[in-house]
Write a protein that holds these residues in place. Structure first.
Motif, PDB file in Angstrom:
ATOM      1  N   ILE A   4       0.839  -1.208   0.000  1.00 33.98           N
ATOM      2  CA  ILE A   4       0.000   0.000   0.000  1.00 33.98           C
ATOM      3  C   ILE A   4       0.870   1.252   0.000  1.00 33.98           C
ATOM      4  O   ILE A   4       0.540   2.255  -0.640  1.00 33.98           O
ATOM      5  N   ASP A   5       2.016   1.188   0.672  1.00 35.39           N
ATOM      6  CA  ASP A   5       2.933   2.328   0.700  1.00 35.39           C
ATOM      7  C   ASP A   5       3.550   2.573  -0.680  1.00 35.39           C
ATOM      8  O   ASP A   5       3.723   3.722  -1.095  1.00 35.39           O
ATOM      9  N   ILE A   6       3.876   1.488  -1.390  1.00 32.27           N
ATOM     10  CA  ILE A   6       4.423   1.608  -2.742  1.00 32.27           C
ATOM     11  C   ILE A   6       3.403   2.270  -3.659  1.00 32.27           C
ATOM     12  O   ILE A   6       3.723   3.196  -4.412  1.00 32.27           O
ATOM     13  N   LEU A  40       4.637   5.127 -12.862  1.00 32.82           N
ATOM     14  CA  LEU A  40       3.615   4.091 -12.693  1.00 32.82           C
ATOM     15  C   LEU A  40       4.000   2.741 -13.280  1.00 32.82           C
ATOM     16  O   LEU A  40       3.389   1.726 -12.919  1.00 32.82           O
ATOM     17  N   ASP A  41       4.989   2.687 -14.164  1.00 35.88           N
ATOM     18  CA  ASP A  41       5.341   1.437 -14.829  1.00 35.88           C
ATOM     19  C   ASP A  41       6.611   0.823 -14.242  1.00 35.88           C
ATOM     20  O   ASP A  41       7.373   0.173 -14.939  1.00 35.88           O
ATOM     21  N   GLN A  42       6.814   1.011 -12.948  1.00 36.71           N
ATOM     22  CA  GLN A  42       7.960   0.418 -12.267  1.00 36.71           C
ATOM     23  C   GLN A  42       7.594  -0.991 -11.808  1.00 36.71           C
ATOM     24  O   GLN A  42       6.447  -1.259 -11.449  1.00 36.71           O
ATOM     25  N   GLU A  43       8.586  -1.881 -11.800  1.00 38.46           N
ATOM     26  CA  GLU A  43       8.321  -3.269 -11.413  1.00 38.46           C
ATOM     27  C   GLU A  43       7.701  -3.383 -10.031  1.00 38.46           C
ATOM     28  O   GLU A  43       6.778  -4.168  -9.833  1.00 38.46           O
ATOM     29  N   ASP A  44       8.202  -2.600  -9.071  1.00 39.84           N
ATOM     30  CA  ASP A  44       7.665  -2.719  -7.713  1.00 39.84           C
ATOM     31  C   ASP A  44       6.223  -2.222  -7.619  1.00 39.84           C
ATOM     32  O   ASP A  44       5.413  -2.795  -6.888  1.00 39.84           O
ATOM     33  N   ARG A  51      -0.329  -7.915  -6.316  1.00 41.10           N
ATOM     34  CA  ARG A  51      -0.549  -8.580  -5.016  1.00 41.10           C
ATOM     35  C   ARG A  51      -1.810  -8.054  -4.344  1.00 41.10           C
ATOM     36  O   ARG A  51      -2.603  -8.840  -3.809  1.00 41.10           O
ATOM     37  N   LEU A  52      -2.015  -6.742  -4.374  1.00 39.67           N
ATOM     38  CA  LEU A  52      -3.211  -6.173  -3.749  1.00 39.67           C
ATOM     39  C   LEU A  52      -4.472  -6.612  -4.479  1.00 39.67           C
ATOM     40  O   LEU A  52      -5.502  -6.876  -3.846  1.00 39.67           O
ATOM     41  N   ASN A  53      -4.412  -6.705  -5.800  1.00 37.35           N
ATOM     42  CA  ASN A  53      -5.573  -7.175  -6.564  1.00 37.35           C
ATOM     43  C   ASN A  53      -5.911  -8.616  -6.220  1.00 37.35           C
ATOM     44  O   ASN A  53      -7.087  -8.980  -6.162  1.00 37.35           O
ATOM     45  N   LYS A  54      -4.907  -9.453  -5.975  1.00 37.58           N
ATOM     46  CA  LYS A  54      -5.154 -10.848  -5.599  1.00 37.58           C
ATOM     47  C   LYS A  54      -5.824 -10.941  -4.238  1.00 37.58           C
ATOM     48  O   LYS A  54      -6.664 -11.794  -4.010  1.00 37.58           O
ATOM     49  N   ILE A  55      -5.448 -10.059  -3.341  1.00 29.87           N
ATOM     50  CA  ILE A  55      -6.005 -10.080  -1.987  1.00 29.87           C
ATOM     51  C   ILE A  55      -7.394  -9.451  -1.953  1.00 29.87           C
ATOM     52  O   ILE A  55      -8.341 -10.008  -1.396  1.00 29.87           O
ATOM     53  N   TYR A  56      -7.543  -8.272  -2.540  1.00 31.93           N
ATOM     54  CA  TYR A  56      -8.761  -7.488  -2.414  1.00 31.93           C
ATOM     55  C   TYR A  56      -9.635  -7.496  -3.659  1.00 31.93           C
ATOM     56  O   TYR A  56     -10.736  -6.948  -3.644  1.00 31.93           O
ATOM     57  N   GLY A  57      -9.141  -8.032  -4.749  1.00 30.14           N
ATOM     58  CA  GLY A  57      -9.886  -7.947  -6.006  1.00 30.14           C
ATOM     59  C   GLY A  57      -9.674  -6.579  -6.607  1.00 30.14           C
ATOM     60  O   GLY A  57      -8.892  -5.766  -6.132  1.00 30.14           O
TER      61      GLY A  57
END
Length: 63
Positions: A4-6, A40-44, A51-57
């Motif tokens: 979330i910080d990233i 916005l197009d950085q790997e991190d 990862r957030l989409n997998k957790i929260y949709g």
């Protein structure tokens, strides 16, 4: 750094860039677009979003 910080840092940086772009004066849309991609197009950032989409949709605005 947490995912979330990233994401929040990338959004803050992108908003600051857009804020500067809308100020009066000469503008270079191609340079702004390139800078937005660099933010916005950085790997991190992409990995954190995935990862957030997998957790929260898919995140969406709720009114």
């Amino acid at each position: 750094m947490r995912d979330i910080d990233i994401i929040m840092k990338a959004m803050h940086d992108a908003q600051a860039l857009l804020g500067a772009y809308i100020e009066p004066g000469p503008r270079d849309p191609e340079a702004i677009l390139q800078s937005m991609l660099e933010i916005l197009d950085q790997e991190d950032v992409i990995a954190a979003q995935d990862r957030l989409n997998k957790i929260y949709g898919c995140l969406r605005v709720v009114q």
